[in-house]
Write a protein that holds these residues in place. Structure first.
Motif, PDB file in Angstrom:
ATOM      1  N   ASP A   1      -1.721   4.609  -1.613  1.00  0.00           N
ATOM      2  CA  ASP A   1      -1.666   3.844  -2.848  1.00  0.00           C
ATOM      3  C   ASP A   1      -1.554   4.786  -4.050  1.00  0.00           C
ATOM      4  O   ASP A   1      -1.785   5.992  -3.935  1.00  0.00           O
ATOM      5  CB  ASP A   1      -2.916   2.972  -2.992  1.00  0.00           C
TER       6      ASP A   1
ATOM      7  N   ARG B   1      -7.761  -3.793  -9.083  1.00  0.00           N
ATOM      8  CA  ARG B   1      -8.472  -3.703  -7.807  1.00  0.00           C
ATOM      9  C   ARG B   1      -9.427  -4.874  -7.605  1.00  0.00           C
ATOM     10  O   ARG B   1     -10.252  -4.860  -6.694  1.00  0.00           O
ATOM     11  CB  ARG B   1      -9.253  -2.384  -7.751  1.00  0.00           C
ATOM     12  N   GLU B   2      -9.325  -5.891  -8.475  1.00  0.00           N
ATOM     13  CA  GLU B   2     -10.181  -7.076  -8.374  1.00  0.00           C
ATOM     14  C   GLU B   2     -11.651  -6.698  -8.472  1.00  0.00           C
ATOM     15  O   GLU B   2     -12.510  -7.254  -7.776  1.00  0.00           O
ATOM     16  CB  GLU B   2      -9.916  -7.831  -7.062  1.00  0.00           C
ATOM     17  N   GLU B   3     -11.958  -5.746  -9.349  1.00  0.00           N
ATOM     18  CA  GLU B   3     -13.329  -5.293  -9.542  1.00  0.00           C
ATOM     19  C   GLU B   3     -13.792  -5.653 -10.948  1.00  0.00           C
ATOM     20  O   GLU B   3     -12.981  -5.696 -11.885  1.00  0.00           O
ATOM     21  CB  GLU B   3     -13.418  -3.773  -9.353  1.00  0.00           C
TER      22      GLU B   3
ATOM     23  N   HIS C   1     -15.568   6.020  -6.677  1.00  0.00           N
ATOM     24  CA  HIS C   1     -14.238   6.599  -6.610  1.00  0.00           C
ATOM     25  C   HIS C   1     -14.341   8.063  -6.943  1.00  0.00           C
ATOM     26  O   HIS C   1     -15.239   8.511  -7.637  1.00  0.00           O
ATOM     27  CB  HIS C   1     -13.269   5.895  -7.571  1.00  0.00           C
TER      28      HIS C   1
ATOM     29  N   ASN D   1       0.726  -3.614  -1.956  1.00  0.00           N
ATOM     30  CA  ASN D   1      -0.177  -3.620  -3.102  1.00  0.00           C
ATOM     31  C   ASN D   1      -0.576  -2.177  -3.373  1.00  0.00           C
ATOM     32  O   ASN D   1      -1.452  -1.624  -2.698  1.00  0.00           O
ATOM     33  CB  ASN D   1      -1.411  -4.471  -2.825  1.00  0.00           C
TER      34      ASN D   1
ATOM     35  N   GLY E   1      -4.762  -0.193  -4.632  1.00  0.00           N
ATOM     36  CA  GLY E   1      -6.050  -0.137  -3.948  1.00  0.00           C
ATOM     37  C   GLY E   1      -6.529   1.268  -3.654  1.00  0.00           C
ATOM     38  O   GLY E   1      -6.231   2.236  -4.367  1.00  0.00           O
ATOM     39  N   TYR E   2      -7.270   1.395  -2.545  1.00  0.00           N
ATOM     40  CA  TYR E   2      -7.890   2.655  -2.164  1.00  0.00           C
ATOM     41  C   TYR E   2      -7.232   3.307  -0.957  1.00  0.00           C
ATOM     42  O   TYR E   2      -7.725   4.315  -0.456  1.00  0.00           O
ATOM     43  CB  TYR E   2      -9.376   2.447  -1.854  1.00  0.00           C
ATOM     44  N   ASP E   3      -6.137   2.751  -0.461  1.00  0.00           N
ATOM     45  CA  ASP E   3      -5.459   3.345   0.684  1.00  0.00           C
ATOM     46  C   ASP E   3      -4.925   4.725   0.320  1.00  0.00           C
ATOM     47  O   ASP E   3      -4.634   5.022  -0.857  1.00  0.00           O
ATOM     48  CB  ASP E   3      -4.300   2.463   1.155  1.00  0.00           C
TER      49      ASP E   3
END
Length: 393
Positions: free
Chosen positions: A296, A143-145, A5, A288, A291-293
């Motif tokens: 976002d 982010r489900e990480e 990121h 959502n 995220g990375y959009d």
């Protein structure tokens, strides 16, 4: 492998010049909308050629447009509003979380006593690092990480150890394994133990302890609300049906318009499809917001801001009243050429006299400013009336 990121937050200045949105590409949904728009446009080209050149009538009555268009409009409106509510609630909750982190940092750095010198200071810094770790861990959790694998979190939580399922010390973690656990919640356990320790050792009074626990409860509340947004998307059946309805509407347009508009049907269908598919895509993108959009929430930038603030606070000693009150730059009585150091040598009655004089002077200045405004408005009105009279004559 963890996704990289950007450590550089997105800068937004509402007062600086921005390229007109009409010609902006980055941040728009054009790249995602163009393929579907081109497909529908190609269908409209085929319909026009077959209907106008081959003389094979493919047209249908245009009464289908207002009927289905009304339904599509209602569905898209609900979809967009619901998605934006989720986006805005996510931003609001993050702001609430930042408020709690700031308040807890302030209480730890200023209100917790340092009777044991270096030991207390190290404990404070470690606890504040865990606060930053909570924000970063929340970002990865949403982010489900597996946040433990990320370099921006390792230095902040490498010292903690839990026997709870799914959590092992960092040196025992297998980088190839996928561990799904609520790391932010576990961090609050250590913060809670820190607060309890300070209270038990009488290094934090009852009001400070209650304030810190209140801030910690706010962090957990925000985390739970984040989970509600993440785990409760718009029902899948609704999203599927909306997408299918928009496609049916767009594909039916050329069949309804070709008789009346001829080849103009092609650009009309292109624009209509571009608009409707764009609204549909925007709703899906911001549903959502973690995220990375491109659209976002900038969680990386938010975490960088928190890190900068906490580092700035811990880089300085907690403010001492003698340092910021009794110095040569503090003139507590306004325009009076007397400093706080000089004022502390005066009697209480002399200080009250200075305050009275300053209050009277401020009141007179305010009244004079008010009179000037009234006089200016009166002159403007008289000039306007004079101009009107001259024009009438």
């Amino acid at each position: 492998m963890p996704k990289k990121h950007s450590s550089v937050p997105k800068l937004y200045n509402p007062y600086s010049y921005h390229r007109p949105h009409l010609i902006r590409w980055r941040g728009s949904v054009i790249p995602k909308v163009l393929p579907s728009t081109i497909v529908v446009t190609l269908v409209s080209v085929i319909v026009c050629i077959v209907n106008l050149e081959a003389k094979i009538k493919l047209s249908i009555p245009s009464t289908f447009i207002p009927v289905l268009g009304f339904v599509v409009g209602l569905l898209l409106t609900y979809r967009t509003n619901t998605a934006y509510d989720r986006y805005w609630e996510g931003r609001r909750l993050w702001s609430t979380m930042v408020v709690a982190i700031r308040n807890l940092t302030r209480n730890i750095w200023v209100n917790v006593k340092e009777n044991d010198g270096t030991s207390d200071l190290v404990e404070k810094i470690t606890a504040i690092n865990l606060l930053l770790g909570f924000a970063v861990a929340t970002k990865h959790y949403l982010r489900e990480e597996d946040g433990i694998l990320y370099e921006d979190l390792k230095p902040l939580i490498s010292n903690i150890k839990s026997d709870l399922p799914g959590f092992e010390p960092l040196e025992e973690q297998n980088s190839s394994s996928e561990v799904n656990h609520n790391l932010p919640l576990e961090i609050t356990l250590y913060l809670s133990s820190y607060i309890d320790n300070k209270r038990q050792n009488n290094k934090a009074d009852v009001p400070t302890t209650n304030s810190m626990y209140g801030a910690l409860n706010t962090l957990i509340d925000c985390l739970t609300q984040f989970e509600r947004i993440l785990r409760s998307p718009i029902p899948l059946a609704y999203s599927i049906h909306l997408s299918q309805t928009v496609w049916i509407y767009c594909l039916s347009l050329p069949f309804q318009l070709v008789d009346g508009l001829k080849y103009i049907t092609i650009p009309i269908v292109f624009l209509a499809t571009f608009i409707l598919m764009g609204i549909l895509q925007i709703g899906g993108e911001i549903e959502n917001p973690f995220g990375y959009d491109e659209n976002d929430l900038d969680l990386d930038g938010f975490c960088d801001t928190i890190k900068h603030e906490l580092n700035t606070i811990t880089a300085r000693q907690k403010p001492k009243v003698d340092d910021w009150v009794y110095n040569s730059d503090n003139h507590p009585f306004g325009k009076e050429e007397i400093t706080a150091s000089e004022a502390r040598k005066l009697s209480i009655d002399e200080v009250r006299t200075l305050l009275t004089k300053e209050g009277e002077r401020t009141s007179i200045e305010n009244n004079n400013n008010f009179r000037e405004v009234i006089i200016e408005e009166k002159d403007e009105n008289e000039n306007e009336n004079l101009d009107v009279t001259v024009k009438m004559n």
